[in-house]
Each structure stands twice: as C-alpha cells, then as structure tokens.
Design a protein around this motif. Structure first.
Motif, mmCIF file in Angstrom:
data_model
loop_
_atom_site.group_PDB
_atom_site.id
_atom_site.type_symbol
_atom_site.label_atom_id
_atom_site.label_comp_id
_atom_site.label_asym_id
_atom_site.label_seq_id
_atom_site.Cartn_x
_atom_site.Cartn_y
_atom_site.Cartn_z
ATOM 1 N N ILE A 236 -67.185 -17.113 0.388
ATOM 2 C CA ILE A 236 -66.683 -18.269 1.125
ATOM 3 C C ILE A 236 -65.641 -17.843 2.156
ATOM 4 C CG2 ILE A 236 -65.286 -20.356 0.915
ATOM 5 C CD1 ILE A 236 -68.130 -20.830 0.161
ATOM 6 N N ALA A 237 -64.712 -16.986 1.745
ATOM 7 C CA ALA A 237 -63.676 -16.525 2.670
ATOM 8 C C ALA A 237 -64.289 -15.740 3.834
ATOM 9 C CB ALA A 237 -62.660 -15.663 1.933
ATOM 10 N N GLY A 238 -65.249 -14.867 3.500
ATOM 11 C CA GLY A 238 -65.882 -14.063 4.539
ATOM 12 C C GLY A 238 -66.693 -14.902 5.505
ATOM 13 N N ILE A 305 -71.448 -6.196 10.088
ATOM 14 C CA ILE A 305 -71.062 -4.989 10.828
ATOM 15 C C ILE A 305 -71.920 -4.831 12.082
ATOM 16 C CG2 ILE A 305 -71.022 -2.458 10.719
ATOM 17 C CD1 ILE A 305 -70.204 -2.811 7.725
ATOM 18 N N ALA A 306 -73.213 -5.127 11.946
ATOM 19 C CA ALA A 306 -74.111 -5.050 13.103
ATOM 20 C C ALA A 306 -73.733 -6.073 14.171
ATOM 21 C CB ALA A 306 -75.552 -5.273 12.660
ATOM 22 N N ASN A 419 -65.341 -8.932 12.356
ATOM 23 C CA ASN A 419 -66.682 -8.787 11.793
ATOM 24 C C ASN A 419 -66.796 -7.538 10.925
ATOM 25 O OD1 ASN A 419 -68.249 -10.376 14.540
ATOM 26 N ND2 ASN A 419 -68.570 -10.936 12.404
ATOM 27 N N ILE A 420 -66.214 -6.440 11.394
ATOM 28 C CA ILE A 420 -66.252 -5.189 10.629
ATOM 29 C C ILE A 420 -65.502 -5.366 9.311
ATOM 30 C CG2 ILE A 420 -65.623 -2.749 10.624
ATOM 31 C CD1 ILE A 420 -67.879 -3.529 12.596
ATOM 32 N N ALA A 421 -64.341 -6.026 9.374
ATOM 33 C CA ALA A 421 -63.551 -6.263 8.154
ATOM 34 C C ALA A 421 -64.327 -7.124 7.164
ATOM 35 C CB ALA A 421 -62.227 -6.923 8.516
#
Length: 1010
Positions: A236-238, A305-306, A419-421
């Motif tokens: 949910i957080a992501g 990540i993409a 996005n990477i995080a």
C-alpha cells in the motif's frame, strides 16, 4: 441462449458501459476545469485546487466503493445509480459551480489580506462542489471488480487489470474527445449535455444488465489479516508512492512539452491523452501475465525500477525535441492536422514506455493484494484510493516545490529515484529471494541510475525555451536552433509555479521576455504596443485617477501609465517569476516595480475583476496571444461585460488584439463581442497587425484637442512618448482607425466570441501554423479609416492639429497597405502606397518599417544575383528618402555588384556624408576605393572605421594591407602595417577567430621577411 453465453454477453455489455463511464469521467474533468477557470481563475493554485478536489473525490469513492462492494448483492444496480447520479449532477454543474462566486467574492482579499487563506477557501469550495460526482465515479471500479470476481468461471478472464484498463482507455478517449471534438464543435455547455447522455446510456446498460443477471452472493470478508502485516503495508505504501511519482512525471512532462510545442489547449489534451492511454494499455498488456505469476511483488519491483529507468532514458530524448518540433513544423507546411499528428507522435515517443510501465503496476499490485486480502472489491478500492492520494500529493509537490526549487529535469530525477526506492522496497518485501540477491539487485539498480544521471547532460535552457512552435519558420534555414540562439544571451531564467520565464538579450541589445517558450514582450519590437495601450486610454479619459492593468510582462505599460497624473495603478499578474523578470527591463519601465503608485496583485486578471467590488477609471488588458490556453477568456463577451461592470462612470477599457495568429473570423468575433458590450467604441492600431479596442462606459465626450496637446507636452509623458516618435496630437491620432459605426458595419453577422464557444482558443493554434489573415484584416479595417475625428475631439474647422491628425490617419492606412503588399510580393502596388504615405506623413513609423522591409527585399535580390532588380527598387526608395544613408548604402552595394564602381562610390560617399558615425559605410567605401587603386581614400576611411569600431580585427588587418601595399608614398608605411597586423592578430585571438589569425600570421611573416 444458455446461461454461459448470457453471462458472457452481460459482461461484454458491462465492459462497454465501463469504457463509456471512463470516457465520461475524463471528459467531465476537462470540462470542469474549463468551467471553473472562469469562476475561480486560471492561476496555478486554482487549477491545482480543481485537480486535487477531483482526485480526492475519486480516492474517497474508491475506498467507500470497496466497502460497499462487500455488503451489497445488487452491485450492477448500485453501479447504474452511481452513473445516473453523476450524469444528473454534471448536467447541473454549470449552475452549481456558479454558486461559488458569491462566496469567493465575499472572501476575496483584493490587494490586501491573505491570499493563502483565500486559496484554502477556494480549494474547499472546489472540493465541496466536485465531491459527490467524484465519489460516485471513484466507487465504480471496486463494484465491478467485485461483480466480475463473483463468478469463478470468469475470474481469471476478467480481472481487475482488464477492468482498470478498459476504464482508463475510455478515459483517454474522453480526454481526447473533449479537447479535440466536443468543445471545439459544440461549446462547453452542449458538450456537458452530450457527455451526460453518454453517462446515462452507460447507466442504462448497467441497469438492464442487473435485471438480466440478478444479485450476486454477498461475500463475507475472508481476509487473512495479512494486510496488517509488513507485506500489505509495504504494498500500500509503495503503490501510494508510485501514484506520487506518476503525477510528478505528468506535471514535469506537461511543463517541458508545453514549453517546446506550445501551451495550446490541444497540447494539453494530447499530453493528457497519451498519459492516460499509456497507463491503460500497460494495464491490459500485463493483466494476463500477472495472473500467472507466483511472485507478483517481485515482478512489481522490476516494473517500478524499469519505470524509473525508462523515464530517465527519455531525458536526453526530450533535449532533442526542440529540433524535432522545428523540423515537424517546417515539414507540415500549412497543415495543422499533419503537425498535430507529428506532435502527438513525439509526445508518445517521450511518454509511452514509462506510462506503459506505470499501467503495468496496477494488475501486479492487484494480484499481490488478492493474495493478502481475498475481498476483491475492498482490496482494489484500497489500492486505487491510496494511489489517488499519492497522486494528489505528487501534483502539488511537483508544481509548487520541485519545479520551482530544482527545475523540470531534476524534478524528473526525483521521481526516478522514488521509483527506484519503491522497487527496492518491493524486492526486500518479496518472498523466495535471498538477501544477497536483494542487496545486489538494489546496488545494481542504484548504480545504473546514478551513472546515467551523471552522464546525462543538463538541458540547454535557451534551446528548450526556443519556442519552435512560433519561431520555426522565421529561422527556417539550414541552421539549427543553436545557431539561431548564438547571438542571444540569457540574463534571467526561473521555473516558477505557473510558468517558466526567461529574459534574453539579442546582439542588437533588444531584451525579450520569454514565457513558457513563447516570446511575449520585448524592449524594441513590442515597445509601441506596450506604450500606446497605456497612453491612449488614459489620454482619452478626462481625469483618470485609478487604473487597472491586467498583466505586468516587461512593466513597460505600467511604467507608461505612471507617467500620467494618476493616484493608483493596480496591476494583476499571475506569475511571480514574471515580476522578477520585469526588473531586467528597469531602464525601459522606469523601475515601475518600485513605484509607490503601483500595487501588484498576485492572481488571475479575470478572476480579480470577477471577485473585486472595486471600480476603475481605466482598465487595460494586455494578455498573451489568444491561442495560448486560458488567454481566450480575456477576449470573450463575458469578460468585456465584467470590465464594463468594474468601470466608473465615463470609464474606458483598452484591449489589445493581434491579427498575426488570428484569422478573420476570430478577429471579427472578438470585435463583435466587444461592440455588443461597448456600443460606444474606437478601433486603433499600435503597429502593423496589433490593434487596440477602446470601449467607453457611456457615450464619449469629445476632447479639446488643445487640452490634449498640453497633456501630451507634460514632461514625463512627453519624454516617454518620444521613445516611439509620438511628439504631438497628430502623431497620436495617426494610430486611430475608425469609430463604432464602422466596427458595427464590418462585424455585422459575425459570431460573437463567448466563454462557451471559446473560438479563439480552439481556432488560434491552427492559425500559428497556417498563414494568418493579417493582410485581409488590414485591408478590411483600412477601408474604414476615418476622415472625421469629431467622435474623439471637438470639431474645430480648420484647426491645424485636426487637419494634421486626419492626414496622418490616411498616411498610416497607405503605409500599412504598402507594407502588406510588399510582404506579399506586390512590389509596385506597395511602392505606390508608400509614396502616398510619404506625401501624408514622412515620419510615420509603419512607413519606416515598410521601407526597411522593401530595402531588405532589395538586398536579398543583390545576394541572389539580381542586382539590376535591386537597383530599380533602391531608386524608387530614394525618391521617398533622398537623404537616407541606408538607401544610398544599398544602392552603392547594388552598383558595385553591377560592376559600376563610379556610381557605387558616389552613393557610398553619400551614405558616409549623411551618417559619418557608421563604420560600415566607411568600410564599404574603403574596400571599393582600394579595388579601384584609390589607396588614399581607402586608408582614410579604414582609419575612420577603426576609430568608430576599434575592436574590429578584419578592418585593422585591411588597413595593414593598404599601408603595406599602397603605391603612394604618402600612404605606404611598412612599420605601421606591422603594428596594425599585430594588433589585428591580438584582437582576432581574443575573439576566437582562428582562420583570421592564420591569415594575419602569414601576412606578418611576409611583411617581416621583406
């Protein structure tokens, strides 16, 4: 028909209904923004308030829809009622939105008080107005997910991803249709009715489908409680953070793409369409693979990540867009449709891959959520609601924090890193992956991203803000944008909340203010318009005390207003960055920002007029070009009515209107709207293709021309107007065209421009590409040029100022016609008109501009090998301007090309005689004299050129050659030649002229060897 086929048909119909409801949802959003902008303003805070209110309603709807889906069996009937309610509400939306006006008016702080509190109130009003329909729309997805999931046979076939994709693609279609079809063809109000009908249709489909299928079993929550554990919280957080990043991308891409392709309504529609379409396509492409994955969270980490990497990799592509847009405009010719298709393709090139990946995240997140919480509707509602919450914060942070603080490129980098995080967080929360692999995956991702960021050069702000959408053809040579910008220096740049603003200085010293890539005002080319739009209405008013100026820009108009004996100037400016940039025009605007007479009001000009109770003696509206999104609101009948309501008795309104990006229909449409509200009006021009509409609150009382002359002679006013060669009342009236009777005549039968039809906003962008109707409009209004100015000044037969004024008015008409004819290649017609203009007013500024254009054409003829044709033109110009050094210089150049040196020398000598301070005339004379063996004359004029321009290495070198090679002893001086050559070499080295340095070195070597 068996039960299985019936269920398939019902689901197919429901997918159709869901596509339609998505279509309507985005169309409503576009239409709501349009309606609200004329009520609460077009400032960034107002637009953000509408978007945030819209998204927060959807978020609440998603969460509540998930809750309802687990407690009702008649899901399709509830769904249909939601659609009916939405349609009913939006049918009444224009009326309901209008109810906000009295509240905003009561709370409006004018120039005093806190705009922050007012913005909070404005957001609350938007939120309250949009809450009900947005909650209804937000609740639809969880309901349908629960409905489709209730059938075990269809669960895998029609998952949440498919539904989300269908609805989102419908939304893209709605955004496109609203901007490109509905509003341009039908206007805002009719468009709302059409969308409401489609919404009702989708509701009918849902209601009939419910009657055919009946209720579904109410499913009690079987949640495992895993949602409360770390994995559920991480998801949910992501996914909330992913929504944040998505809107940061959208805001950043919208800002930079609009700077490159132009801030038109079509640009915004294309960007929104591609963004939504990419998300929808990504969802539908990844839905089937997502259903088969055993580790959806791990796959989701790869997608996040993409997404970041793809957004990062398009940054260099964005840097190349200005050149690509320039080529697209040139290749499109006169076809606006071809250009739009090319720009749509370029937008897709930038946004498609990242948005596909943004869309791919939903089916993966929904798949993982289903593993954690088996209640389908509730889990999807929770996902969408929290994602929408992230979107709200992302849009606010991008526009108000990131872009102003670090610029657009680094704002994209912030979203990339987020996005990477998110991806790394999902990797560490995934099952079945060793800690070693998780750490490696995280380190590799971060290393790649940081390496790419470091290796990606920063965007050239000058190049990105070149404004190819308006300047492509004017610089349509083989040279690129870098070459076009070579002689421009950036003095100021700021990415503000509402606009990116820069100030550039050209090689000639002209300063240009550029807003979102479009040159908006300058210290030279636009000087007459900026000054006359201030002076004319104030001089026509007997006693102006309080003035309102809409738009500060360079501050030149404000500075001119303050030269008069007024008590107060209120200036409404929407961008704080523009106020900062105006300081770079201080020497042209008399440091007006520091003038105690002026009060700057931050906000939207129209909104200020809508909400304030204050009234003014003079209102001046100087907006940007009408085709720029939002600007057409300042050219409508409703706006003119607002201005009239805010004028004191005998007040005057001045509105600037151009014809170089406005066709005849649009020009007449605005003039008709203005005349309808101000039946007592005048039409003036400030320069070619720039017009001023002057409206009087009541019947205008003619002025005493002697009193007007005295006002013009006041020290500050006289000094200011001298800059544009207006020295007397006749000079001022040379800009007058005609009265209200003639305007009524030419606008008879024209469509009146209104808020509803938005003609300028939807037609204008195409006129930027196509040849505008400027010559046609010029011919039309020049045919109405008055020979009687008694509607402006008191009739005094035989008064010399009145006689001269009328003569200047007619001279201006001939000058404009001559200018237009020359630009269309009708040289003989043009010269004939220019002769008539010269006989009437030799000092007319348009006449000077037309003659300059004619001389430029003659110079081109010489350069392309037609000096005889150029000679003929220069001779005709010489009849009108016998003592103009530029004409003699051009004619000398033509004779030199015709190999008639005696005639060339004669005219070069005349050029020098009439302007002895111009080094170029001396150089031309010296060069030709040297060719003819006249070394004394050559040396004399090279020396004078060096005195006038001492840092010109080529001329210093040429004089060295003359001194070294002259046959006359009085001229020859080898030692002096060496000294001059050394000086020329030093100058050339300092200026980076490598080839010239080598030539001079060889010359010095030759001199010393001898």
């Amino acid at each position: 028909m068996d039960r299985s086929e019936s269920k398939i048909q019902i689901k197919a119909w429901m997918l159709t209904a869901f596509f339609l409801s998505g279509f309507c949802g985005l169309a409503y959003e576009v239409l709501a923004l349009r309606i609200f902008r004329v009520i609460i303003g077009n400032a960034s805070s107002a637009v953000t308030a509408v978007l945030c209110a819209y998204m927060s309603g959807l978020a609440i709807g998603s969460l509540s829809g998930g809750w309802v889906s687990e407690r009702r069996g008649d899901l399709l009937r509830v769904y249909s009622f939601l659609l009916f309610g939405t349609a009913l509400y939006f049918a009444a939306f224009p009326f309901l939105a209008g109810l906000a006006l009295p509240i905003c008016r009561a709370a409006y702080p004018d120039a005093s008080g806190s705009m922050y509190l007012f913005n909070v109130l404005r957001f609350f009003i938007c939120w309250l107005t949009l809450l009900v329909p947005c909650v209804f729309m937000g609740a639809t997805l969880p309901l349908l997910v629960r409905y489709f999931a209730s059938d075990p046979d269809e669960r895998g076939r029609c998952s949440a991803g498919v539904l989300y994709a269908v609805n989102t693609i419908g939304g893209a279609a709605g955004a496109f249709a609203a901007g490109f079809i509905l509003m341009p063809q039908f206007g805002v109000n009719t468009s709302i009715i059409i969308v409401c009908i489609l919404n009702v249709l989708s509701g009918v489909i849902a209601h009939l489908s419910h009657r055919a299928s009946g209720d579904v079993p109410i499913k009690k929550s079987e949640g495992t409680g895993a949602f409360k554990k770390n994995k559920g919280l991480v998801l949910i957080a992501g996914y909330t953070a992913a929504g944040f990043a998505a809107l940061v991308y959208e805001v950043a891409w919208t800002r930079i793409l609009c700077i490159i392709i132009g801030s038109s309504v079509y640009a915004f529609s294309m960007i929104l369409t591609v963004f939504i379409l990419g998300i929808g396509l990504g969802s539908i492409v990844f839905t089937k693979p997502a259903a088969k994955l055993k580790q959806p969270l791990a796959a989701l980490s790869i997608v996040e990540i993409a997404t970041g990497l793809s957004a990062l990799l398009v940054v260099p592509l964005i840097a190349a867009l200005p050149e690509m847009v320039k080529k697209a405009i040139i290749n499109a010719g006169q076809s606006f449709a071809v250009l739009q298709a090319a720009e749509f393709g370029l937008i897709m090139l930038v946004m498609l891959v990242p948005t596909l990946l943004l869309g791919a995240a939903f089916p993966l997140a929904a798949r993982h959520m289903a593993e954690l919480d088996s209640t389908d509707g509730r889990s999807v509602g929770r996902l969408c609601g929290m994602n929408m919450l992230g979107c709200i914060f992302g849009s606010v942070a991008a526009g108000y924090l990131f872009i102003p603080a670090v610029g657009v490129q680094h704002t994209i980098y912030i979203a990339v890193l987020l996005n990477i995080a998110i991806g790394i967080a999902f990797v560490f929360a995934s099952d079945g992956i060793s800690m070693r692999k998780r750490i490696i995956w995280a380190l590799v991702s971060v290393t790649i991203v940081l390496a790419v960021m470091k290796g990606t050069p920063g965007w050239s702000r000058n190049k990105m803000g070149f404004g190819a959408f308006v300047q492509a053809r004017s610089s349509a040579s083989g040279k690129g944008i870098d070459a076009a910008l070579k002689n421009q220096k950036e003095l100021f740049y700021k990415d503000g909340v509402s606009a990116s603003v820069s100030v550039r200085e050209t090689a000639t010293g002209e300063r240009v203010m550029v807003i979102n890539g479009k040159p908006d005002a300058s210290s030279v080319a636009d000087l007459r318009t900026q000054m006359l739009s201030a002076h004319i209405p104030i001089l026509l008013h007997e006693d102006p005390q309080e003035v309102l100026l809409v738009g500060l820009a360079t501050g030149i108009s404000a500075g001119s207003v303050c030269t008069h004996e007024i008590k107060k100037l209120d200036c409404v400016e929407i961008s704080s960055a523009v106020i900062e940039a105006s300081r770079y025009f201080d020497e042209h605007n008399y440091k007006v920002v520091e003038n105690p007479l002026m009060q700057i009001i931050m906000g939207d000009g129209r909104n200020h007029l809508e909400l304030t109770e204050k009234k003014y003696d003079v209102i001046i509206s100087n907006p940007s070009n009408p085709w720029v999104s939002g600007m057409s609101d300042l050219f409508t009948r409703e706006f003119f009515k607002l201005c009239r309501d805010r004028l004191k008795p005998n007040g005057i309104l001045c509105v600037w209107l151009e014809s170089y990006t406005v066709n005849r229909e649009c020009f007449l449409s605005v003039a008709a709207a203005f005349h309808e509200i101000f039946p007592e009006m005048n039409l003036w021009s400030s320069k070619v293709s720039d017009y001023l509409l002057i409206g009087f609150e009541r019947e205008a009382k003619p002025l005493d021309i002697n009193a007007l002359q005295k006002r013009l002679a006041r020290n500050a006013v006289s000094k200011d107007l001298k800059r544009i060669d207006v020295l007397s009342a006749p000079d001022l009236f040379g800009n007058l065209i005609t009265d209200s009777k003639s305007v009524e005549k030419i606008t008879r039968g024209a469509l009146v421009h209104t808020d509803d039809n938005g003609l300028l906003e939807f037609t204008g962008p195409g006129n930027v590409v196509r040849n505008a109707d400027s010559p046609i409009i010029s011919m039309m209004v020049n045919g109405e040029r008055t020979r009687d100015i008694s509607f402006v000044v008191e009739r005094v037969p035989g008064h010399p100022l009145i006689i001269d004024s009328v003569r200047n008015i007619q001279a201006r008409g001939h000058a404009e016609q001559g200018y237009m004819s020359i630009n269309m290649g009708k040289i003989e017609e043009g010269i004939s008109d220019l002769k008539s203009a010269t006989a009437g007013n030799r000092r007319d500024p348009v006449l000077q501009r037309a003659i300059t254009a004619l001389m430029s054409r003659a110079a081109v003829l010489v350069n392309i090998g037609r000096p005889a044709d150029a000679e003929a033109i220069y001779k005709r110009i010489l009849e009108m301007k016998p003592v103009d050094p530029k004409v003699h210089y051009g004619l000398g150049f033509a004779y030199a090309s015709l190999k008639e040196p005696e005639k060339a020398l004669k005219h070069y000598n005349s050029a020098v005689r009439f302007d002895y301070r111009n080094p170029y005339y001396h150089v031309a004379l010296a060069a030709l004299a040297w060719e003819q063996g006249m070394s004394v004359v050559a040396a004399k004029h090279y020396k004078m050129a060096i005195i006038l321009k001492p840092d010109w290495p080529e001329i210093v070198y040429n004089l060295s050659v003359v001194l070294a090679s002259a046959k006359e002893k009085a001229v020859r001086n080898e030692l002096g030649a060496i000294k001059l050559a050394e000086r020329a070499k030093a100058l050339a080295e300092r200026q980076g002229k490598v080839k010239l340095v080598e030539i001079i070195k060889a010359h010095i070597k030759s001199l010393k060897s001898n």
